[in-house]
Design a protein around this motif. Structure first.
Motif, PDB file in Angstrom:
ATOM      1  N   PHE A   1       0.823  -1.205   0.000  1.00 37.47           N
ATOM      2  CA  PHE A   1       0.000   0.000   0.000  1.00 37.47           C
ATOM      3  C   PHE A   1       0.863   1.263   0.000  1.00 37.47           C
ATOM      4  O   PHE A   1       0.343   2.371   0.008  1.00 37.47           O
ATOM      5  CB  PHE A   1      -0.924   0.009   1.215  1.00 37.47           C
ATOM      6  N   GLN A   2       2.162   1.062   0.000  1.00 36.90           N
ATOM      7  CA  GLN A   2       3.097   2.179   0.011  1.00 36.90           C
ATOM      8  C   GLN A   2       3.652   2.380  -1.389  1.00 36.90           C
ATOM      9  O   GLN A   2       4.199   1.445  -1.984  1.00 36.90           O
ATOM     10  CB  GLN A   2       4.246   1.900   0.987  1.00 36.90           C
ATOM     11  N   PRO A   3       3.536   3.578  -1.964  1.00 37.19           N
ATOM     12  CA  PRO A   3       4.101   3.812  -3.299  1.00 37.19           C
ATOM     13  C   PRO A   3       5.581   3.467  -3.350  1.00 37.19           C
ATOM     14  O   PRO A   3       6.329   3.761  -2.425  1.00 37.19           O
ATOM     15  CB  PRO A   3       3.865   5.317  -3.510  1.00 37.19           C
ATOM     16  N   ILE A   4       5.976   2.833  -4.427  1.00 32.82           N
ATOM     17  CA  ILE A   4       7.387   2.487  -4.600  1.00 32.82           C
ATOM     18  C   ILE A   4       8.171   3.711  -5.033  1.00 32.82           C
ATOM     19  O   ILE A   4       9.292   3.938  -4.574  1.00 32.82           O
ATOM     20  CB  ILE A   4       7.540   1.344  -5.624  1.00 32.82           C
ATOM     21  N   ALA A   5       7.601   4.505  -5.912  1.00 35.40           N
ATOM     22  CA  ALA A   5       8.262   5.736  -6.333  1.00 35.40           C
ATOM     23  C   ALA A   5       8.350   6.674  -5.136  1.00 35.40           C
ATOM     24  O   ALA A   5       7.339   7.075  -4.568  1.00 35.40           O
ATOM     25  CB  ALA A   5       7.481   6.394  -7.470  1.00 35.40           C
ATOM     26  N   GLY A   6       9.582   6.982  -4.720  1.00 35.01           N
ATOM     27  CA  GLY A   6       9.772   7.887  -3.594  1.00 35.01           C
ATOM     28  C   GLY A   6       9.439   7.276  -2.259  1.00 35.01           C
ATOM     29  O   GLY A   6       9.062   7.981  -1.326  1.00 35.01           O
ATOM     30  N   GLU A   7       9.569   5.939  -2.137  1.00 31.25           N
ATOM     31  CA  GLU A   7       9.197   5.309  -0.879  1.00 31.25           C
ATOM     32  C   GLU A   7      10.125   5.745   0.250  1.00 31.25           C
ATOM     33  O   GLU A   7      11.268   6.140   0.052  1.00 31.25           O
ATOM     34  CB  GLU A   7       9.214   3.785  -1.000  1.00 31.25           C
ATOM     35  N   ARG A   8       9.637   5.652   1.479  1.00 30.24           N
ATOM     36  CA  ARG A   8      10.367   6.138   2.645  1.00 30.24           C
ATOM     37  C   ARG A   8      11.555   5.247   2.966  1.00 30.24           C
ATOM     38  O   ARG A   8      11.572   4.065   2.655  1.00 30.24           O
ATOM     39  CB  ARG A   8       9.416   6.184   3.853  1.00 30.24           C
ATOM     40  N   ASP A   9      12.543   5.833   3.585  1.00 31.87           N
ATOM     41  CA  ASP A   9      13.745   5.111   3.976  1.00 31.87           C
ATOM     42  C   ASP A   9      13.437   4.213   5.161  1.00 31.87           C
ATOM     43  O   ASP A   9      13.095   4.679   6.241  1.00 31.87           O
ATOM     44  CB  ASP A   9      14.846   6.105   4.337  1.00 31.87           C
ATOM     45  N   LEU A  10      13.539   2.905   4.956  1.00 34.81           N
ATOM     46  CA  LEU A  10      13.203   1.963   6.016  1.00 34.81           C
ATOM     47  C   LEU A  10      14.188   2.012   7.171  1.00 34.81           C
ATOM     48  O   LEU A  10      13.837   1.707   8.302  1.00 34.81           O
ATOM     49  CB  LEU A  10      13.172   0.539   5.442  1.00 34.81           C
ATOM     50  N   HIS A  11      15.426   2.401   6.890  1.00 29.55           N
ATOM     51  CA  HIS A  11      16.440   2.341   7.934  1.00 29.55           C
ATOM     52  C   HIS A  11      16.129   3.278   9.094  1.00 29.55           C
ATOM     53  O   HIS A  11      16.599   3.061  10.205  1.00 29.55           O
ATOM     54  CB  HIS A  11      17.813   2.664   7.347  1.00 29.55           C
ATOM     55  N   ALA A  12      15.354   4.326   8.831  1.00 26.01           N
ATOM     56  CA  ALA A  12      15.002   5.244   9.907  1.00 26.01           C
ATOM     57  C   ALA A  12      14.015   4.622  10.881  1.00 26.01           C
ATOM     58  O   ALA A  12      13.853   5.102  11.991  1.00 26.01           O
ATOM     59  CB  ALA A  12      14.417   6.530   9.324  1.00 26.01           C
ATOM     60  N   LEU A  13      13.333   3.562  10.456  1.00 24.23           N
ATOM     61  CA  LEU A  13      12.265   2.987  11.275  1.00 24.23           C
ATOM     62  C   LEU A  13      12.539   1.536  11.638  1.00 24.23           C
ATOM     63  O   LEU A  13      11.643   0.838  12.103  1.00 24.23           O
ATOM     64  CB  LEU A  13      10.929   3.104  10.522  1.00 24.23           C
ATOM     65  N   MET A  14      13.757   1.075  11.447  1.00 22.20           N
ATOM     66  CA  MET A  14      14.101  -0.277  11.851  1.00 22.20           C
ATOM     67  C   MET A  14      15.565  -0.319  12.266  1.00 22.20           C
ATOM     68  O   MET A  14      16.352   0.549  11.907  1.00 22.20           O
ATOM     69  CB  MET A  14      13.845  -1.277  10.718  1.00 22.20           C
ATOM     70  N   SER A  15      15.916  -1.312  13.040  1.00 20.68           N
ATOM     71  CA  SER A  15      17.310  -1.499  13.445  1.00 20.68           C
ATOM     72  C   SER A  15      17.619  -2.980  13.449  1.00 20.68           C
ATOM     73  O   SER A  15      16.741  -3.811  13.692  1.00 20.68           O
ATOM     74  CB  SER A  15      17.548  -0.900  14.836  1.00 20.68           C
ATOM     75  N   GLU A  16      18.871  -3.314  13.169  1.00 20.57           N
ATOM     76  CA  GLU A  16      19.312  -4.704  13.154  1.00 20.57           C
ATOM     77  C   GLU A  16      19.747  -5.123  14.560  1.00 20.57           C
ATOM     78  O   GLU A  16      20.110  -4.280  15.387  1.00 20.57           O
ATOM     79  CB  GLU A  16      20.486  -4.863  12.182  1.00 20.57           C
ATOM     80  N   PRO A  17      19.736  -6.423  14.862  1.00 25.61           N
ATOM     81  CA  PRO A  17      20.226  -6.882  16.174  1.00 25.61           C
ATOM     82  C   PRO A  17      21.680  -6.481  16.398  1.00 25.61           C
ATOM     83  O   PRO A  17      22.491  -6.505  15.480  1.00 25.61           O
ATOM     84  CB  PRO A  17      20.066  -8.404  16.083  1.00 25.61           C
ATOM     85  N   LYS A  18      21.986  -6.134  17.680  1.00 23.38           N
ATOM     86  CA  LYS A  18      23.339  -5.682  18.023  1.00 23.38           C
ATOM     87  C   LYS A  18      24.080  -6.664  18.927  1.00 23.38           C
ATOM     88  O   LYS A  18      25.305  -6.747  18.878  1.00 23.38           O
ATOM     89  CB  LYS A  18      23.263  -4.324  18.729  1.00 23.38           C
ATOM     90  N   PHE A  19      23.368  -7.387  19.799  1.00 28.78           N
ATOM     91  CA  PHE A  19      24.003  -8.274  20.767  1.00 28.78           C
ATOM     92  C   PHE A  19      23.153  -9.533  20.926  1.00 28.78           C
ATOM     93  O   PHE A  19      21.953  -9.535  20.614  1.00 28.78           O
ATOM     94  CB  PHE A  19      24.125  -7.590  22.139  1.00 28.78           C
ATOM     95  N   PRO A  20      23.724 -10.609  21.439  1.00 27.26           N
ATOM     96  CA  PRO A  20      22.917 -11.775  21.804  1.00 27.26           C
ATOM     97  C   PRO A  20      21.910 -11.391  22.893  1.00 27.26           C
ATOM     98  O   PRO A  20      22.187 -10.537  23.743  1.00 27.26           O
ATOM     99  CB  PRO A  20      23.948 -12.775  22.335  1.00 27.26           C
ATOM    100  N   ILE A  21      20.726 -11.979  22.837  1.00 22.51           N
ATOM    101  CA  ILE A  21      19.705 -11.688  23.851  1.00 22.51           C
ATOM    102  C   ILE A  21      19.282 -12.988  24.525  1.00 22.51           C
ATOM    103  O   ILE A  21      19.451 -14.081  23.975  1.00 22.51           O
ATOM    104  CB  ILE A  21      18.480 -10.974  23.233  1.00 22.51           C
ATOM    105  N   HIS A  22      18.707 -12.867  25.765  1.00 22.03           N
ATOM    106  CA  HIS A  22      18.302 -14.033  26.551  1.00 22.03           C
ATOM    107  C   HIS A  22      16.969 -13.736  27.238  1.00 22.03           C
ATOM    108  O   HIS A  22      16.883 -13.696  28.471  1.00 22.03           O
ATOM    109  CB  HIS A  22      19.378 -14.392  27.586  1.00 22.03           C
ATOM    110  N   PRO A  23      15.898 -13.501  26.473  1.00 24.38           N
ATOM    111  CA  PRO A  23      14.625 -13.154  27.110  1.00 24.38           C
ATOM    112  C   PRO A  23      13.961 -14.363  27.777  1.00 24.38           C
ATOM    113  O   PRO A  23      14.182 -15.513  27.380  1.00 24.38           O
ATOM    114  CB  PRO A  23      13.782 -12.655  25.937  1.00 24.38           C
TER     115      PRO A  23
END
Length: 672
Positions: A504-526
């Motif tokens: 539903f998001q236009p491809i032409a001029g689509e928003r930068d995903l990196h501003a709204l997501m982040s990759e894992p940085k460390f091991p986690i133990h929830p």
């Protein structure tokens, strides 16, 4: 003797939306201006011959006009109404189309059209006049010369009213059914040969293997995790053959691969359907031979016993782009002089002039009639040059090429359709939709599968990718983008699965995903208990904010707003935040992992589980997947579907799949 093969490519993409209504009117407009005019001008010179390529989307949409009239076309249905009955958006849309004509060659020759074109505001009567004049400007020379109603309206010049508009559209709709049979008549006479294109004008080599793009140009960036769409590629050819046979009563002998895009595997597909010849650009010949000589261009070549006509780039572009600015007689003389020079230098030369058969003429005076009349007259009088059809030239002997270098008619690469981030995003949307379809294919009936296949083939049209990126411009980029994404959205609806948010998001001029997501940085133990037990348990995880990313979309989102993910040496962890009450009542999570044969289904009412899978639903959803499940795998690609009350309402992530590196030690984040 010089053998000259003209090959005119007649094509428009499929403008139909999910309801089967054409959203843009270019098939109709070129039908009344070019699709009949081009073979008609040729027919006035019975000794001359040429070839025409008529694409399946063009055929199907012309037949739709015959069947359903103005109701088949969004623009025409609005154009036929009174201006007072239109909403403001509809009013502006009609006005936008009516202002799209080339001013010097189409608007200016009709003085009243030019007068109204310059006005910023039109009253109701002027608006109707403007609509009529726009349509008259698009009428071709055949209609202007041979149709009494059109000639009478043109002679009137101004003061058009609703009755004139009604007569005009009635006349034009009655003309449409004459177009395709006229090609059939000329084919039977032997004056033309006809070819077609794979069903929806796809870049067939890219469907077969996206790596063809890198073979053609090693610098091309290709989409992430490409799929081979070989089944679709074969269906594109097979369906085109069937449609051609239904229309003309015999199988096609030739194909114009969309955009002249070829590779060895696509050549084999054409040959398997009895095709005797195809055509592409001269640069493909030179790269296949490993040399660039004009002499080679004028010899005959084939591959795997299939004749291939190679487009003379220079001569074709003279007609397509240069002669529009010249006096018609001078342009015709110049073209014939080039042919004569080739004949003198290379003897029995075979020349292929291949170009678009519709779009160039609106830049010519009198829609190109004067130029073609002068050119065909000169060719009709020559003794050293004969025009031949592609069928005829394919019957002559030819040399065998050692290989076919993959590429297209533009710079012998595929960069016009892949490589730019927007183009690659469009491909990735197709790949993701195909992966999701394959997960649900087993529960769908044949009717659903057939309709879904139709949408996949339509989404693979080269035209969508042409307009993405910054190498081409159109005022209708939004409309093209919407048509492309609509095909993929319809696939999910046919599967009864919520379309991913990114569609539903236009491809032409689509928003930068990196501003709204982040990759894992460390091991986690929830702790898997459905609660945020500690501030630290998800610290260092990856995160995607679905709510912010798609908050402006005109759609109903599912219950999940945010996704977290991470891992340690023993497990992969997922966390979902959002409206848990909906999920607790009737929710089921389906976790699809490309590398596993079966999905992991987790019903909220059955949580928690133990063993290789731990699952809890409380204030949040927490999931642990033991890495024993993924034994022997280095990376997984994960997708989640959220089901409520038996219906899939959300696919996560809303952008592509979640790729998780099972070997990641996060060492790039270590600090010393």
């Amino acid at each position: 003797m010089v053998d000259l093969s003209f090959f005119w490519h007649m094509h428009q993409p499929d403008y139909r939306n999910g309801e089967g209504v054409m959203r843009m009117p270019w098939v109709f407009l070129h039908a009344i201006k070019d699709y009949y005019d081009m073979p008609w001008i040729l027919s006035r010179f019975p000794r001359l011959k040429a070839s025409f390529n008529v694409t399946p989307p063009l055929i199907e949409q012309l037949l739709l006009y015959e069947k359903e009239g103005v109701e088949s076309d969004h623009f025409l249905s609005l154009w036929a109404k009174s201006p007072q009955s239109l909403s403001s958006d509809e009013y502006e849309w009609v006005l936008k189309i009516c202002r799209s004509s080339q001013f010097e060659t189409m608007v200016k020759p009709l003085p009243r059209y030019a007068e109204l074109y310059e006005k910023k505001r039109l009253n109701a009567d002027e608006y109707v006049e403007f609509e009529v004049l726009f349509m008259l400007a698009w009428c071709g020379n055949y209609l202007r010369k041979d149709n009494e109603h059109i000639a009478t309206l043109l002679k009137k010049g101004r003061g058009y009213d609703a009755r004139d508009k009604a007569l005009l559209i009635e006349t034009l709709l009655s003309f449409i059914p004459k177009i395709l049979p006229f090609y059939g008549e000329l084919l039977k006479k032997g004056q033309v040969s006809l070819a077609t294109t794979p069903l929806n004008h796809p870049i067939l080599p890219l469907l077969l293997d996206m790596n063809n793009a890198k073979i053609a140009n090693p610098k091309t960036a290709i989409p992430s995790d490409p799929l081979s769409l070989e089944g679709d590629a074969k269906a594109q050819v097979e369906r085109a053959v069937v449609l051609y046979k239904e229309l003309f009563g015999l199988s096609p002998t030739g194909f114009w691969p969309a955009e002249g895009a070829v590779d060895e595997k696509s050549v084999a597909i054409y040959k398997s359907h009895g095709i005797r010849w195809i055509a592409t650009d001269e640069a493909i010949l030179f790269r296949s031979l490993g040399c660039d000589t004009r002499e080679a261009l004028y010899r005959r070549y084939g591959y795997d016993n299939l004749f291939i006509a190679f487009r003379d780039h220079f001569l074709s572009d003279l007609i397509g782009f240069t002669y529009r600015f010249w006096d018609a007689e001078k342009a015709a003389e110049d073209f014939v002089s080039h042919l004569h020079t080739i004949g003198e230098r290379y003897g029995d030369a075979a020349i292929s002039v291949i170009l678009d058969g519709e779009n160039a003429w609106e830049f010519y005076r009198n829609n190109g009639y004067d130029f073609f009349d002068a050119l065909y007259t000169k060719l009709d009088d020559t003794q050293w040059c004969r025009t031949v059809t592609m069928d005829e030239t394919a019957e002559k002997g030819f040399e065998t090429l050692p290989k076919i270098h993959p590429g297209s008619w533009i710079y012998s690469t595929f960069d016009t359709w892949v490589g730019h981030p927007q183009k690659n995003t469009a491909w990735e949307r197709i790949y993701q939709t195909k992966r999701d379809y394959l997960r649900h294919e087993g529960r769908l009936d044949e009717r659903q599968k057939a309709a879904i296949t139709d949408h996949f083939l339509a989404a693979e049209c080269s035209d969508w990718f042409w307009w993405y990126g910054d190498d081409h411009f159109t005022d209708y980029a939004d409309e093209f983008d919407r048509l492309f994404r609509n095909h993929l959205i319809e696939i999910y609806r046919l599967m009864d699965v919520a379309p991913p948010a990114n569609l539903f998001q236009p491809i032409a001029g689509e928003r930068d995903l990196h501003a709204l997501m982040s990759e894992p940085k460390f091991p986690i133990h929830p702790t898997i208990d459905g609660r945020i037990s500690s501030f630290f348990e998800w610290l260092g995880s990856g995160m995607m904010d679905e709510g912010r990313l798609f908050s402006t979309m005109d759609k109903v989102r599912g219950p999940i707003e945010t996704i977290y993910w991470g891992e340690n040496g023993g497990a992969v962890y997922l966390r979902l935040d959002g409206d848990m009450e909906k999920l607790k009542r009737s929710g089921v999570l389906h976790i699809y992992i490309d590398e596993l044969d079966t999905p992991i289904d987790l019903a909220a009412a059955d949580a928690p589980l133990h063993g290789d899978i731990s699952f809890a639903v409380g204030d949040i959803v927490e999931i642990a997947l033991s890495k024993r499940i993924f034994r022997g795998m280095n990376k997984i690609h994960l997708r989640i579907e959220v089901e409520l009350d038996g219906q899939v309402v959300q696919t996560l992530p809303g952008v592509s799949e979640l790729g998780i590196d099972l070997q990641d030690d996060f060492s790039e984040n270590w600090f010393v």
